[in-house]
Scaffold this active site. Structure first.
Site, PDB file in Angstrom:
ATOM      1  CG  ASP A   1      -2.029   0.988   1.170  1.00 19.06           C
ATOM      2  OD1 ASP A   1      -1.820   2.082   0.598  1.00 19.06           O
ATOM      3  OD2 ASP A   1      -3.123   0.683   1.685  1.00 19.06           O
TER       4      ASP A   1
ATOM      5  CG  HIS B   1      -4.648   2.711  -1.132  1.00 19.66           C
ATOM      6  ND1 HIS B   1      -4.875   2.629   0.228  1.00 19.66           N
ATOM      7  CD2 HIS B   1      -5.545   3.614  -1.603  1.00 19.66           C
ATOM      8  CE1 HIS B   1      -5.854   3.447   0.557  1.00 19.66           C
ATOM      9  NE2 HIS B   1      -6.284   4.047  -0.532  1.00 19.66           N
TER      10      HIS B   1
END
Length: 232
Positions: free
Chosen positions: A170, A201
């Site tokens: 992420d 993400h």
């Protein structure tokens, strides 16, 4: 069944929410907590999908204090710029106050069984965590929440089940932040954590740049099983 828009009246002001109703007369409710793009097509699609699964879904406009009615996408640089401006102006604690009002409103709805869960993505992932620690939601699910590592002191207030989905690559939750979150929460009796190797993400944002169908299917399946366990 097409969704509807309702208005919630609070002491701070009025704001709207998108509601998708299931076919059955009474069902558990789930608050769908937006990303930084507002109550857009992606969020409405999630709410509609939950209604198809038998839940009463409600997605409130949490940017209403800054600018009501935000409905943008992740498809242009201008929209990303706007989204980050909103994110930076957003007060998470006021957002949680609004979510608490939404929980009360939907719990009292004629179509609600009385149980209310929450699911949030990105900014909403942080808010889902804070919903778990600061409201009476019966169960909460956080997808790639941004900034949870800064609010871990609130985990001591966690009394109801929380599930976290963490993307290991992420870009907005670096590995150091992930390690802090895991260290703090992995042994908490109310917390279940799933991590997704190689995923970035918003891997569950349908149509997004980092969407991964396999990871999204796994995460969504886990979320539905979690809600079935705690809300039905």
């Amino acid at each position: 069944m097409a969704g509807e828009t309702i208005t919630l009246k609070t002491d701070d002001g009025d704001f709207n929410a998108y509601v998708a109703r299931p076919s059955k007369a009474k069902a558990p409710a789930i608050v769908v907590i937006q990303e930084i793009f507002g109550v857009n097509a992606v969020m409405r699609e999630i709410a509609d999908g939950l209604a198809d699964q038998g839940y009463l879904a409600i997605c409130p406009d949490l940017f209403w204090r800054i600018e009501p009615g935000i409905d943008i996408t992740d498809q242009s640089e201008a929209e990303w710029k706007k989204a980050f401006e909103l994110f930076n102006a957003f007060d998470a604690d006021l957002g949680v106050k609004d979510i608490a009002a939404v929980i009360d409103r939907i719990r009292a709805d004629r179509g609600c069984s009385g149980k209310v869960g929450a699911v949030g993505y990105c900014l909403g992932g942080l808010l889902a965590y804070l919903t778990a620690t600061n409201t009476d939601a019966d169960a909460s699910v956080s997808y790639y929440g941004v900034g949870i590592e800064n609010r871990l002191g609130e985990a001591e207030k966690l009394e109801r089940p929380l599930m976290l989905h963490i993307a290991e690559e992420d870009q907005f939750v670096p590995k150091e932040a992930q390690a802090i979150i895991l260290q703090a929460l992995k042994n908490h009796p109310q917390v279940t954590v799933h991590t997704y190797p190689g995923r970035d993400h918003a891997f569950a944002r349908h149509g997004g740049e980092h969407y991964d169908a396999d990871a999204a299917r796994h995460a969504n399946g886990r979320s539905l099983a979690f809600f079935q366990q705690h809300l039905l």
